[in-house]
Design a protein around this motif. Structure first.
Motif, PDB file in Angstrom:
ATOM      1  N   ARG A  89      44.490  33.418  44.468  1.00 17.22           N
ATOM      2  CA  ARG A  89      43.800  34.198  43.430  1.00 17.22           C
ATOM      3  C   ARG A  89      42.284  34.145  43.650  1.00 17.22           C
ATOM      4  N   THR A  90      41.774  32.951  43.936  1.00 21.02           N
ATOM      5  CA  THR A  90      40.338  32.783  44.177  1.00 21.02           C
ATOM      6  C   THR A  90      39.886  33.586  45.384  1.00 21.02           C
ATOM      7  N   MET A  91      40.683  33.552  46.457  1.00 20.19           N
ATOM      8  CA  MET A  91      40.341  34.278  47.682  1.00 20.19           C
ATOM      9  C   MET A  91      40.324  35.794  47.420  1.00 20.19           C
ATOM     10  N   ILE A  92      41.351  36.298  46.743  1.00 17.98           N
ATOM     11  CA  ILE A  92      41.445  37.740  46.485  1.00 17.98           C
ATOM     12  C   ILE A  92      40.335  38.191  45.543  1.00 17.98           C
ATOM     13  N   LEU A  93      40.044  37.392  44.528  1.00 18.12           N
ATOM     14  CA  LEU A  93      38.977  37.762  43.588  1.00 18.12           C
ATOM     15  C   LEU A  93      37.609  37.807  44.281  1.00 18.12           C
ATOM     16  N   SER A  94      37.437  36.986  45.295  1.00 18.46           N
ATOM     17  CA  SER A  94      36.165  37.018  46.040  1.00 18.46           C
ATOM     18  C   SER A  94      36.039  38.334  46.812  1.00 18.46           C
ATOM     19  N   HIS A  95      37.171  38.822  47.348  1.00 20.77           N
ATOM     20  CA  HIS A  95      37.182  40.138  47.999  1.00 20.77           C
ATOM     21  C   HIS A  95      36.850  41.225  46.977  1.00 20.77           C
ATOM     22  N   TRP A  96      37.466  41.130  45.807  1.00 17.64           N
ATOM     23  CA  TRP A  96      37.240  42.124  44.751  1.00 17.64           C
ATOM     24  C   TRP A  96      35.766  42.168  44.363  1.00 17.64           C
ATOM     25  N   GLU A  97      35.163  40.990  44.283  1.00 19.48           N
ATOM     26  CA  GLU A  97      33.753  40.919  43.886  1.00 19.48           C
ATOM     27  C   GLU A  97      32.871  41.611  44.934  1.00 19.48           C
ATOM     28  N   LYS A  98      33.202  41.412  46.215  1.00 22.58           N
ATOM     29  CA  LYS A  98      32.441  42.074  47.279  1.00 22.58           C
ATOM     30  C   LYS A  98      32.565  43.585  47.165  1.00 22.58           C
ATOM     31  N   VAL A  99      33.790  44.068  46.944  1.00 19.08           N
ATOM     32  CA  VAL A  99      34.021  45.511  46.827  1.00 19.08           C
ATOM     33  C   VAL A  99      33.281  46.057  45.607  1.00 19.08           C
ATOM     34  N   ARG A 100      33.307  45.310  44.525  1.00 21.69           N
ATOM     35  CA  ARG A 100      32.613  45.727  43.295  1.00 21.69           C
ATOM     36  C   ARG A 100      31.115  45.890  43.559  1.00 21.69           C
ATOM     37  N   GLN A 101      30.547  44.919  44.277  1.00 19.57           N
ATOM     38  CA  GLN A 101      29.107  44.968  44.563  1.00 19.57           C
ATOM     39  C   GLN A 101      28.751  46.150  45.476  1.00 19.57           C
ATOM     40  N   VAL A 102      29.573  46.381  46.479  1.00 22.45           N
ATOM     41  CA  VAL A 102      29.293  47.440  47.459  1.00 22.45           C
ATOM     42  C   VAL A 102      29.548  48.831  46.877  1.00 22.45           C
ATOM     43  N   SER A 103      30.629  48.968  46.112  1.00 21.78           N
ATOM     44  CA  SER A 103      31.066  50.289  45.642  1.00 21.78           C
ATOM     45  C   SER A 103      30.541  50.659  44.263  1.00 21.78           C
ATOM     46  N   GLY A 104      30.259  49.636  43.441  1.00 19.81           N
ATOM     47  CA  GLY A 104      29.842  49.903  42.069  1.00 19.81           C
ATOM     48  C   GLY A 104      30.988  50.323  41.165  1.00 19.81           C
ATOM     49  N   LEU A 105      32.223  50.215  41.651  1.00 17.84           N
ATOM     50  CA  LEU A 105      33.387  50.629  40.862  1.00 17.84           C
ATOM     51  C   LEU A 105      33.786  49.545  39.862  1.00 17.84           C
ATOM     52  N   PRO A 106      34.442  49.943  38.755  1.00 15.13           N
ATOM     53  CA  PRO A 106      34.849  48.959  37.752  1.00 15.13           C
ATOM     54  C   PRO A 106      36.027  48.098  38.211  1.00 15.13           C
ATOM     55  N   PHE A 107      35.965  46.829  37.875  1.00 13.85           N
ATOM     56  CA  PHE A 107      37.064  45.893  38.141  1.00 13.85           C
ATOM     57  C   PHE A 107      37.355  45.107  36.862  1.00 13.85           C
ATOM     58  N   ASP A 108      38.626  44.966  36.547  1.00 13.56           N
ATOM     59  CA  ASP A 108      39.052  44.027  35.513  1.00 13.56           C
ATOM     60  C   ASP A 108      39.710  42.860  36.243  1.00 13.56           C
ATOM     61  N   MET A 109      38.985  41.770  36.335  1.00 12.29           N
ATOM     62  CA  MET A 109      39.438  40.637  37.157  1.00 12.29           C
ATOM     63  C   MET A 109      40.630  39.882  36.549  1.00 12.29           C
ATOM     64  N   THR A 110      41.054  40.261  35.337  1.00 12.80           N
ATOM     65  CA  THR A 110      42.184  39.560  34.700  1.00 12.80           C
ATOM     66  C   THR A 110      43.533  40.043  35.233  1.00 12.80           C
ATOM     67  N   GLY A 111      43.493  41.047  36.095  1.00  8.21           N
ATOM     68  CA  GLY A 111      44.740  41.623  36.592  1.00  8.21           C
ATOM     69  C   GLY A 111      45.619  40.640  37.348  1.00  8.21           C
ATOM     70  N   LEU A 112      44.996  39.598  37.899  1.00  2.23           N
ATOM     71  CA  LEU A 112      45.767  38.619  38.671  1.00  2.23           C
ATOM     72  C   LEU A 112      46.168  37.401  37.832  1.00  2.23           C
ATOM     73  N   ASP A 113      45.840  37.434  36.550  1.00  2.00           N
ATOM     74  CA  ASP A 113      46.099  36.269  35.696  1.00  2.00           C
ATOM     75  C   ASP A 113      47.512  36.218  35.130  1.00  2.00           C
ATOM     76  N   LYS A 114      48.322  37.249  35.403  1.00  2.00           N
ATOM     77  CA  LYS A 114      49.677  37.286  34.836  1.00  2.00           C
ATOM     78  C   LYS A 114      50.488  36.112  35.364  1.00  2.00           C
ATOM     79  N   PRO A 115      51.244  35.443  34.499  1.00  2.00           N
ATOM     80  CA  PRO A 115      52.051  34.297  34.939  1.00  2.00           C
ATOM     81  C   PRO A 115      53.049  34.725  36.026  1.00  2.00           C
ATOM     82  N   ALA A 116      53.142  33.917  37.048  1.00  3.92           N
ATOM     83  CA  ALA A 116      54.110  34.144  38.136  1.00  3.92           C
ATOM     84  C   ALA A 116      53.948  35.520  38.786  1.00  3.92           C
TER      85      ALA A 116
END
Length: 215
Positions: free
Chosen positions: A55-82
């Motif tokens: 989760r930490t690794m993927i969220l770091s990728h998401w953060e990079k894409v967010r910074q480069v693209s300026g697109l909206p991200f809801d980072m809670t999408g990966l918080d679902k149990p299991a």
């Protein structure tokens, strides 16, 4: 003669999410463009529950894409149990749309592709769930066509069919045969073969430059 493009991508690939916005701007300048999407299967058939490190690794990728693209991200999408990060159902939803719209402009499938991306990244919807996918896809299809021609129950039936599953598998196998290792990738289809316009994320202007060079 219309310009034909191949877009190799996966709706649950974060760089594809960033790139699709640029691709949309690029295609807006080419009204006759045909865009054939080939689904990549980034994490297709994955069965492993996501752990904290992943989760930490993927969220770091998401953060990079967010910074480069300026697109909206809801980072809670990966918080679902299991949560299991299996990209096959999302890819299959796009393949299903392609099957159901074979007599319609190809850009309608890009609208479905983008809608699934937005649902996952910006709205934190579970696009590994077939019901969610059917709802998102049908809304995009009807909005594009300005009609109520598609309904969720029928789409979900097609989505879970053996035909859709087999067709999706063929997409993944095609990508492997081509030796494509990363997404997104945009190719121009010409009589003398395929010309790479982008391998990885690129801005719309870069795509325009590559396109004119290829012509």
């Amino acid at each position: 003669m219309s310009n034909k493009f191949l877009y190799i991508a996966d709706p649950m690939c974060s760089w594809c999410y960033g790139f699709s916005h640029e691709l949309k701007q690029f295609l807006a300048d080419i009204p006759d463009a045909e865009l054939d999407i080939v689904l990549g299967g980034l994490r297709a058939y994955n069965k492993q529950t996501m752990d904290a490190d992943q989760r930490t690794m993927i969220l770091s990728h998401w953060e990079k894409v967010r910074q480069v693209s300026g697109l909206p991200f809801d980072m809670t999408g990966l918080d679902k149990p299991a949560f299991i990060y299996d990209t096959e159902p999302a890819c299959r939803a796009v393949v299903t749309a392609k099957i159901l719209t074979e007599d319609m402009p190809t850009k309608i499938n890009f609208a479905v592709f983008e809608a699934i991306q937005h649902a996952f990244y910006a709205e934190a919807k579970d696009v590994t769930n077939e019901q969610v996918l059917a709802e998102v896809a049908v809304q995009a299809l009807n909005a594009y066509d300005n009609s109520e021609a598609f309904d969720v129950a029928s789409f979900q039936e097609s989505l879970s069919s053996a035909d859709s599953k087999e067709e999706t598998r063929q997409h993944f196998e095609q990508i492997q045969r081509w030796g494509v290792r990363g997404f997104p990738m945009l190719l121009l289809v010409k009589e003398d073969g395929l010309h790479t316009l982008s391998s990885g994320y690129a801005k719309a202007q870069d795509l325009r430059d590559s396109f004119h060079e290829a012509l």
